[in-house]
Design an enzyme around this catalytic site. Structure first.
Site, PDB file in Angstrom:
ATOM      1  N   SER A 119       0.951  -1.168  -0.008  1.00  0.00           N
ATOM      2  CA  SER A 119       0.039  -0.067   0.015  1.00  0.00           C
ATOM      3  C   SER A 119       0.728   1.299   0.056  1.00  0.00           C
ATOM      4  O   SER A 119       1.776   1.366   0.731  1.00  0.00           O
ATOM      5  CB  SER A 119      -0.929  -0.087   1.375  1.00  0.00           C
ATOM      6  N   TYR A 143      -2.101   0.192  10.292  1.00  0.00           N
ATOM      7  CA  TYR A 143      -2.188  -0.638   8.950  1.00  0.00           C
ATOM      8  C   TYR A 143      -0.921  -0.350   8.049  1.00  0.00           C
ATOM      9  O   TYR A 143      -0.402  -1.562   7.357  1.00  0.00           O
ATOM     10  CB  TYR A 143      -3.335   0.082   8.088  1.00  0.00           C
ATOM     11  N   LYS A 147       1.742  -3.526   6.892  1.00  0.00           N
ATOM     12  CA  LYS A 147       1.988  -3.568   5.339  1.00  0.00           C
ATOM     13  C   LYS A 147       3.587  -3.602   5.222  1.00  0.00           C
ATOM     14  O   LYS A 147       4.251  -4.436   4.324  1.00  0.00           O
ATOM     15  CB  LYS A 147       1.443  -2.625   4.585  1.00  0.00           C
TER      16      LYS A 147
HETATM   17  O1  LIG Z   1     -16.342   9.822   3.748  1.00  0.00           O
HETATM   18  C1  LIG Z   1     -15.339   9.938   3.421  1.00  0.00           C
HETATM   19  C2  LIG Z   1     -14.242   9.101   3.158  1.00  0.00           C
HETATM   20  C3  LIG Z   1     -13.037   9.664   2.849  1.00  0.00           C
HETATM   21  N1  LIG Z   1     -12.793  11.027   2.469  1.00  0.00           N
HETATM   22  C4  LIG Z   1     -11.532  11.675   2.124  1.00  0.00           C
HETATM   23  O2  LIG Z   1     -11.312  11.115   0.850  1.00  0.00           O
HETATM   24  C5  LIG Z   1      -9.827  10.900   0.841  1.00  0.00           C
HETATM   25  C6  LIG Z   1      -9.614   9.339   0.415  1.00  0.00           C
HETATM   26  O3  LIG Z   1      -9.977   8.605   1.329  1.00  0.00           O
HETATM   27  P1  LIG Z   1     -10.275   6.898   1.191  1.00  0.00           P
HETATM   28  O4  LIG Z   1     -10.860   6.634   2.653  1.00  0.00           O
HETATM   29  O5  LIG Z   1     -11.217   6.616   0.054  1.00  0.00           O
HETATM   30  O6  LIG Z   1      -8.784   6.602   1.175  1.00  0.00           O
HETATM   31  P2  LIG Z   1      -7.489   6.640   1.982  1.00  0.00           P
HETATM   32  O7  LIG Z   1      -6.617   7.652   1.092  1.00  0.00           O
HETATM   33  O8  LIG Z   1      -7.433   7.166   3.353  1.00  0.00           O
HETATM   34  O9  LIG Z   1      -6.766   5.296   1.868  1.00  0.00           O
HETATM   35  C7  LIG Z   1      -6.981   4.342   1.074  1.00  0.00           C
HETATM   36  O10 LIG Z   1      -5.731   4.226   0.075  1.00  0.00           O
HETATM   37  C8  LIG Z   1      -4.664   3.559   0.677  1.00  0.00           C
HETATM   38  C9  LIG Z   1      -4.981   2.077   0.927  1.00  0.00           C
HETATM   39  O11 LIG Z   1      -3.886   1.551   1.549  1.00  0.00           O
HETATM   40  C10 LIG Z   1      -5.988   2.314   2.484  1.00  0.00           C
HETATM   41  O12 LIG Z   1      -6.439   1.002   2.458  1.00  0.00           O
HETATM   42  C11 LIG Z   1      -7.295   2.927   1.911  1.00  0.00           C
HETATM   43  O13 LIG Z   1      -8.208   3.376   2.936  1.00  0.00           O
HETATM   44  C12 LIG Z   1      -9.293  11.340   2.059  1.00  0.00           C
HETATM   45  O14 LIG Z   1      -8.757  12.429   2.153  1.00  0.00           O
HETATM   46  C13 LIG Z   1     -10.258  11.292   3.167  1.00  0.00           C
HETATM   47  O15 LIG Z   1     -10.183  12.103   4.046  1.00  0.00           O
HETATM   48  C14 LIG Z   1     -14.160  11.962   2.761  1.00  0.00           C
HETATM   49  O16 LIG Z   1     -13.591  13.087   2.862  1.00  0.00           O
HETATM   50  N2  LIG Z   1     -15.128  11.488   3.265  1.00  0.00           N
END
Ligand SMILES: O=c1ccn([C@@H]2O[C@H](COP(=O)(O)OP(=O)(O)O[C@H]3OC[C@@H](O)[C@H](O)[C@H]3O)[C@@H](O)[C@H]2O)c(=O)[nH]1
Length: 328
Positions: A119, A143, A147
């Site tokens: 990741s 997490y 990894k």
């Molecule tokens: O409901 C939400 C979900 C996410 N977000 C934002 O959207 C962006 C993307 O968030 P996501 O949760 O979709 O994904 P993340 O970037 O946190 O991590 C992801 O990518 C790396 C992987 O290894 C992780 O398993 C996966 O969770 C972040 O800035 C987050 O804060 C929101 O604003 N609202």
């Protein structure tokens, strides 16, 4: 002629099931090994299914001896960043002990080719962008740490026991099977694009956007969204690379393009004709402001070139699973 087989741990999950389909299309039979805690039995459709846990080394050995796979692709893991902070034991258990168990099974059966689901979370908050493979890996949550530890374990076993491997560091996986066979089913769903589609479809009242005060052009976080079909195909390419005698590697899988949350929401609104209802929230802890890949090494070594990762295709393939129609 009997098709060669690859053992796919976690093959009932999101990226694992898409990869199983692409293996089958490439003439390889995926043998899915999954405990179904987060995977879906209905997503296993391209080869045999074995219900088992990666912590169960003797069962893994039996399955490898029964099916004689030529390689293993290891997806089975816990993958929620927030949960890993609250319950690190689950992550060290499933992701580190799980890796140890599988490596021991490979060693016992002389299974010598290994592709690992890693990741971009192993990089933490990078000082320099885009992120290439030489970027220091300094994960900021359990997490990402598990990894990274698993990557180290793989490298050490590889050096000691002649195992060759490719660690694939995914950026933000998204989208669904372009032929509509598979979607994104997480429970709970925490990822941006499916939650935004759920909000657009009225399945949740609104999307919470975690922070619009970042030091980015529109104040929201920037990520590198890569289509799950492009990730799936990269596993086939990684296997071909090892089959042709390629040396062990760790590779970023992304597009090289960063998109803000607001850009994603705008495209979802345009394509579905439904504006995503949004409530702005404070920042989510542990979120790096900007992440995007330099994936040129994957291009050079595997021929990896994303074909489905433009935002329109991501939305078009994912939206039907949330009951949304997409404008062409
Ligand atoms: O409901 C939400 C979900 C996410 N977000 C934002 O959207 C962006 C993307 O968030 P996501 O949760 O979709 O994904 P993340 O970037 O946190 O991590 C992801 O990518 C790396 C992987 O290894 C992780 O398993 C996966 O969770 C972040 O800035 C987050 O804060 C929101 O604003 N609202």
């Amino acid at each position: 002629m009997i098709a060669p087989r690859i053992l796919v741990t976690g093959g009932a999950g999101y990226i694992g099931s898409h990869t199983a389909k692409f293996l089958r299309l490439a003439g390889i039979e995926p043998v899915v090994y999954d405990n179904l805690t987060t995977g879906n039995r209905s997503a296993v459709r391209w080869g045999p299914f074995v219900h088992g846990d990666v912590l169960d080394t003797s069962r893994l050995i039996d399955v490898i001896e029964q099916y004689r796979p030529i390689a293993v692709i290891h997806f089975a893991a816990s993958a929620y960043v927030g949960e890993s902070v609250a319950d690190p034991a689950k992550y060290y258990n499933n992701n580190v002990r799980g890796m140890l168990s599988l490596l021991d099974a490979c060693r016992a059966t002389r299974l010598g080719k290994f592709i690992f689901s890693s990741s971009c979370a192993t990089y933490g908050i990078p000082k320099v962008l885009p992120i290439d493979e030489a970027t220091p890996q300094q994960p900021i949550n359990p997490y990402g740490k598990t990894k990274l530890i698993a990557e180290h374990m793989l490298a050490d076993y590889g050096a000691a026991f002649g195992l060759s491997y490719v660690s694939l560091r995914y950026f933000n996986a998204c989208g669904a099977d372009p032929e509509g066979d598979l979607g994104e089913w997480h429970d709970p769903e925490t990822h941006l694009i499916p939650r935004a589609l759920m909000a657009a479809a009225g399945k949740i009242p609104h999307l919470e956007v975690f922070g619009d005060d970042y030091d980015t052009p529109d104040g929201t976080c920037i990520r590198d969204y890569v289509h799950v079909a492009d990730l799936a195909l990269a596993h086939v390419l990684a296997y071909r690379y090892l089959e042709n005698g390629g040396g062990s590697l760790a590779l970023n899988l992304g597009t090289g393009r960063g998109l803000s949350i607001k850009e994603v929401l705008r495209t979802i609104g345009e394509r579905t004709g439904r504006a995503v209802p949004v409530v702005f929230h404070q920042r989510r802890s542990g979120d790096p402001p900007v992440l995007y890949a330099d994936a040129s090494l994957a291009h050079r070594s595997l021929g990896f070139l994303p074909q489905f990762s433009d935002l329109e295709t991501i939305v078009r393939t994912a939206a039907p699973f949330f009951g949304l129609e997409v404008r062409s």
